[in-house]
Design an enzyme around this catalytic site. Sequence first.
Site, PDB file in Angstrom:
ATOM      1  N   THR A  70       0.837  -1.201   0.000  1.00  0.00           N
ATOM      2  CA  THR A  70       0.000   0.000   0.000  1.00  0.00           C
ATOM      3  C   THR A  70       0.875   1.255   0.000  1.00  0.00           C
ATOM      4  OG1 THR A  70      -1.710  -1.198   1.212  1.00  0.00           O
ATOM      5  CG2 THR A  70      -1.820   1.220   1.285  1.00  0.00           C
ATOM      6  N   ASN A 156      -5.344  -9.928  -7.664  1.00  0.00           N
ATOM      7  CA  ASN A 156      -5.379 -10.647  -6.384  1.00  0.00           C
ATOM      8  C   ASN A 156      -6.611 -11.521  -6.182  1.00  0.00           C
ATOM      9  OD1 ASN A 156      -6.148  -7.770  -6.371  1.00  0.00           O
ATOM     10  ND2 ASN A 156      -6.993  -8.224  -4.359  1.00  0.00           N
ATOM     11  N   GLN A 184       1.048  -9.297  -5.935  1.00  0.00           N
ATOM     12  CA  GLN A 184       0.651 -10.702  -6.095  1.00  0.00           C
ATOM     13  C   GLN A 184       1.496 -11.412  -7.161  1.00  0.00           C
ATOM     14  OE1 GLN A 184      -1.480 -12.284  -4.198  1.00  0.00           O
ATOM     15  NE2 GLN A 184      -2.512 -10.589  -3.165  1.00  0.00           N
ATOM     16  N   SER A 202       5.359  -6.562  -1.700  1.00  0.00           N
ATOM     17  CA  SER A 202       5.097  -6.664  -0.271  1.00  0.00           C
ATOM     18  C   SER A 202       5.615  -7.990   0.275  1.00  0.00           C
ATOM     19  CB  SER A 202       3.583  -6.583  -0.067  1.00  0.00           C
ATOM     20  OG  SER A 202       3.261  -6.708   1.278  1.00  0.00           O
ATOM     21  N   GLY A 203       6.209  -7.965   1.468  1.00  0.00           N
ATOM     22  CA  GLY A 203       6.830  -9.175   2.026  1.00  0.00           C
ATOM     23  C   GLY A 203       5.854 -10.269   2.433  1.00  0.00           C
ATOM     24  N   HIS A 204       4.711  -9.871   2.997  1.00  0.00           N
ATOM     25  CA  HIS A 204       3.861 -10.894   3.627  1.00  0.00           C
ATOM     26  C   HIS A 204       3.096 -11.765   2.641  1.00  0.00           C
ATOM     27  CE1 HIS A 204      -0.284  -8.968   3.523  1.00  0.00           C
ATOM     28  NE2 HIS A 204       0.447  -7.925   3.205  1.00  0.00           N
ATOM     29  N   THR A 240      14.887   4.845  10.530  1.00  0.00           N
ATOM     30  CA  THR A 240      15.831   3.738  10.742  1.00  0.00           C
ATOM     31  C   THR A 240      15.277   2.458  10.117  1.00  0.00           C
ATOM     32  OG1 THR A 240      16.647   4.756  12.743  1.00  0.00           O
ATOM     33  CG2 THR A 240      17.031   2.380  12.515  1.00  0.00           C
ATOM     34  N   CYS A 330      -7.632  -8.432   2.076  1.00  0.00           N
ATOM     35  CA  CYS A 330      -6.868  -7.300   2.589  1.00  0.00           C
ATOM     36  C   CYS A 330      -7.470  -5.965   2.186  1.00  0.00           C
ATOM     37  CB  CYS A 330      -5.396  -7.383   2.245  1.00  0.00           C
ATOM     38  SG  CYS A 330      -5.099  -8.038   0.682  1.00  0.00           S
TER      39      CYS A 330
END
Length: 389
Positions: A70, A156, A184, A202-204, A240, A330
């Site tokens: 996002t 998706n 996706q 996106s990682g997840h 950071t 999501c």
Amino acid sequence: MIYLDNSATTRQADEVTDLMAQLAREEFGNPSSLHPMGLQAQNRVTDARRILAKVLGATPEEIVFNSCGTEGDNTVLFGVAETRKHQGRKIITTAVEHPAVLEACKVLETRGYKVSYIGVDDKCRLNKAQLEEELSTAGRSPEDTPILVSVMAVNNETGTIMPVADAARLAHSAGALFHTDAVQAFGKIGLAGIGADFITMSGHKIHGPKGIGAMYIKKGVNLPAYLVGGGQERGMRSGTENVPAIAGLGKAVELMEQERACMGCGPEAPRKYLLEGIKDGIPDIIINSPESPEECVPSVLNVSFLGTRGEVILHTLEADGICVSTGSACSSNKKGQSHVLAAMGLSPKEIEGAIRFSFSRYNTIEEMDIVLDRLTKAVTRFRRLGSFR
Ligand code: PLP
């Protein structure tokens, strides 16, 4: 638990979790620090950046880590709207994008940008002729001059693979920049050499951590900084770095690449088995995903069970320990019908009966036997009790 909601999120790979725990415990330095622990952390970030760059055929400098898909989508849409506002005020996207793109477009519409939404066919394949038509207005007036084309690489809800290389070429020939939301697609199809100016991921969605994502920003393409401060990420996104999550993302990408290189290591077989089982055993269905592997990723299968309500089937399966989804989890908890299936021309009843099964390398054929049995019973029971069509 049989988990078939991998388009919503995936189980984090154990290799990723182990690496992240090690870094949190032992390598907790700040990459900006000049002492050895800082350098150690910096090296972890550099390694992950190299892994992502290699997969995209990019240079490490073209990769910017951020928090999620996002954020990447918003950064690109709002950023390009800002940097190119004097060149044009038209943005072209598709009717089937994730809300991370569509909601940003809605905001831009309130700011005077004109957004065109390209349609799709009944398998969610892009209407390329319409894209060409929308691009052909370039130069007529600022409102007709496209500055950005944003087309997702894989949908998706259906898994449909979009022709992003063609769309990028068309966008460029009309003087527009090209973005693809590859949330996706990343790790599932090849994205190197597609010619995009921006790619977001996106990682997840790929067995990596939640709260980490990345953007590819083509060298030389100007985009304003999203967060300003300490100048991390080449000044594009200060703050950071989340080193364990960045390293975890790098590991997840490596594992996805291994999966892609290995026949039979991905979810192709369980998906095919479930698809054939549904076709053989359950009448009155519509397969909403394309059936050819060239047109659909192996991680998604969308089916309408006519005369049922997907939501009821979902909760019936849930009682058997099976997790599926009706639309896009999501874009969470939103009432209303899938905008993707609606854009594909499905009737409200066909949309109501839709279920999305989404797979990962952790799914097995044995699980699919259980799913087929419970699904057949759930659909049959619903049809017997409910009013069928
Ligand atoms: N784009 C697509 C195509 C998605 O499927 C999703 C999440 O489902 C997103 C963007 C948003 O990604 P994130 O959850 O990392 O913000």
